[in-house]
Design a protein around this motif. Sequence first.
Motif, PDB file in Angstrom:
ATOM      1  N   VAL A  84      -3.135   3.678  -2.803  1.00 23.69           N
ATOM      2  CA  VAL A  84      -4.058   3.420  -1.683  1.00 23.69           C
ATOM      3  C   VAL A  84      -5.467   3.757  -2.137  1.00 23.69           C
ATOM      4  CG1 VAL A  84      -4.735   4.112   0.646  1.00 23.69           C
ATOM      5  CG2 VAL A  84      -2.323   3.782   0.108  1.00 23.69           C
ATOM      6  N   VAL A  96      -8.262   7.774   2.437  1.00 21.25           N
ATOM      7  CA  VAL A  96      -6.841   7.902   2.074  1.00 21.25           C
ATOM      8  C   VAL A  96      -6.140   8.944   2.947  1.00 21.25           C
ATOM      9  CG1 VAL A  96      -5.216   8.391   0.220  1.00 21.25           C
ATOM     10  CG2 VAL A  96      -7.345   7.218  -0.304  1.00 21.25           C
ATOM     11  N   VAL A 125      -5.391   7.496   6.409  1.00 25.08           N
ATOM     12  CA  VAL A 125      -4.427   6.395   6.278  1.00 25.08           C
ATOM     13  C   VAL A 125      -3.031   6.947   6.043  1.00 25.08           C
ATOM     14  CG1 VAL A 125      -3.670   4.531   4.745  1.00 25.08           C
ATOM     15  CG2 VAL A 125      -6.040   4.616   5.529  1.00 25.08           C
TER      16      VAL A 125
END
Lengths: 289, 235, 346
Positions: free
Chosen positions: A48, A67, A70
Amino acid sequence: MEWVSTIIQGVLLGGLYALFATGLSLIFGVMRLVNIAHGDLIVLAAFVSLAVVSGLGLDPLMSLVIVIPVMAAFGYILQRGLLNYTLGNNILPPLLVTFGLSIILENVLLEIFSADSQRLLAGGLETASLALPGGLAVGTFPVMIFVSAVAVIACLQFMLYRTALGRVFRATSDDQQTAQLMGIDNRHVFALAMAVALAIVAVAGVFMAIRTNFDPSVGPARLIYAFEAVIIGGLGNPWGTLAGGVILGVSQAIGAKINPGWQILAGHIVFLVVLVVRPRGLFEKVQDL
Amino acid sequence: MSLLQTRSLEAFYGDFQALFGIDMTVEAGETVAIIGANGAGKSTFLKALCGLMPGLNGEVRFDGLELGDLTAHAIVRLGLALVPEGRKLFQSLSVEENLLIGAHTKRPGPWTLETVYGLFPMLHQRRHAPGTDLSGGQQQMVAIGRALMSNPKLLLCDELSLGLAPVVIKDIYEVLPEISAQGSTVIIVEQDINQAMAVSDKLYCLQEGRVTLQGHPDSVTRDQITQAYFGMEQA
Amino acid sequence: MNGHPAFSVERSTRTSRIGSVIGAVLLLVLISVPFWGGRAEMRFIVEVCYYLALAQMWNLLAGYAGLVSVGQQAFVGFGGYMLFVLSIFLGLNPLLALVLAGVLSAAVAVPTALVVFRLRGAYFAIGTWVMAEVYRLLFAQVSALGGGSGKSLPVAIVKSIAASRSLREMTVYWVGLAVAVAAVGLVYAVLRSRHGLALTAIRDSERASESVGVENFKTKLWVYIVAAFGTGMVGALIFLEKLRISPDAGFNLLDWTANVIFIVVIGGIGTIEGPFIGVLVFFLLRELFADLGSWYLILLGAVAVVIMLKAPQGIWGLIAERYNIHLFPVHRRLLLSKDDKIPGED
């Protein structure tokens, strides 16, 4: 002097292993779930970050701003939408579902990013070093990782023992049914715990990606290091986990120093010795997270 | 409208039926005692009210709402709290943390840390001790305090006297009127008949999952209770 | 009647007797394949055989003894390497070496168990995985066995199996068939043995069986060793067929454990029939989707996850429940003579 340097490097490597392990340990503490896909989630976080870095042109460390949320959101959804349904008295469903998830994640990453080895470049940070007295030098970035590991564990401890959310985590860990009688929604609490765990995984994944090469297949080895750090340190003791990570890191560094082929093996062997001699770990703490 | 009403309530543990058509009405402000021998279904009844029994038939209306398939945590939010049998304190939480977790639902009302400590001054002294370091009586106080922290409309107490010395039981039961005075309706489940009769406005006796006697404690006779409790004529 | 109740204890059922006739016919057909089938078919059937045998062994561990191992590749690799060691360095006939590889795997399972049995449940699973990694790394250090790049079986030894290539392939084929039949037979025998009841008790509830005094530890250890024996022998078979072994091939998690777990979970865990169904589904999916590359593994993983959540008893469990069929009768059933009735049963 060479040996001192080896041991320092091992200690610093242990910081990364402790970061790998902390999320695994938190999840087991709150909901008794051993997540076999944990290592693949670390690798997912690394990819990611890679996507964010190449897509938005951010610095890898800055990518954490994206990140972490997420991964936390993914953790919440993963727990709420899938893993909650595996929890119960039978150990098979959580084990086999997370095992399946591990295979799925690895192959999805393989399909999207190919098997090529990747590395995140942090503008020279990864090669910078600090001079120590006695002519020793240590990498700046490994020191940063170690300090971050200490900070993450300290924050986690503060959250668990000083905040309302931590109280809810500990109560749920003690007795799920009575926790429900307090108006606590277990499914939501488990999902929050997974979100926190994957936020930590995000940090671990990005640091790993700056420190070493990675590809979709390296997840299982990260799971094993995390697991060894947890067991060496003793279940339910976050500072023990840090110590476990350090012991594992030092063992690997010494093993590698003797013979490059023995790095990983030396770590495993120290783990097995601890398991046989002190099956409950070196720093076991009873009845806690 | 009654605060709590159950109609034809049946509960099952797998194939085993534990409750057979319980009809019960509790008005706001009352203290109701449920007595019965071991295995009569008293605790099962309380669990059923709290949403902890998966196999349930019949109707439970609480404060005008049909509880239906609501989960335990949702029911607690409506203002129903249980002091569970055996206290069930959270082992890794201190006394004060146990009380605070009771306030998880954030329901407003008279009960706060201060007022609970006012009710049980002993707990204030030991507020930083782990819940499990306390004596049985003190643990029971924490369990009651923890339930009160959710400011329940209806407080369910399961076997408050279990395993406690008579003098401690007396202390515990002395606070019940104060709890009622603060506006909570109370249901107590007891094996200790005298204790139950002394504090209650209404009495239900359960035997093998059925109501065998109900009435005002002053209007039922010893013989009626004995028969309802043990299911046999007096010799 | 002379006062004795008129019942008998039986395990076989009508379907199981029909099943065994069909099974015997199928087996005869399979034995005859080398006389009319092609090389590709034989290779395929051998692969089916060793996956079936591995699945039976893993099912014995996880499905019956509650020992969820994700490290059975330890014994596949170990057995494979033992085949090479025994035949290359001790000059043993490869077929004899194959059986001995199983025995040695069982022997090495004892110290392995002493380590991993210190862990419970899911931690046991990861512990077995670490052990497999340890074996992989250890064998990679042995330069006589080719280190990390592995070793081929020397031509002379390959020829000692049988004189010609086709004869050798036939031999390996029959050995493969025999190993699969033996694996099924082994599980069947274990379940019908004294330990069988204890195992079913463990499977149904670990806590309950402890309280009725089943010696869990001994039974589990025994099953672990038996499964290591079977798995090690299958490992030797696999690399007898492949003729080359390396640490990565021998101790491969995906090939020898992940696929096997998917087979058992999809087919039906905790039944002997389940692995048969699972192997069928596994190879069917592989034939259909193998060219999809990693999507095939994603699909397989997803199917296993869905089955674990929605039908944890697997495909065979659904069939058995619906039609009440048991092809391998390991349960004892009480049969009453026709004029007797159990009270309350109509």
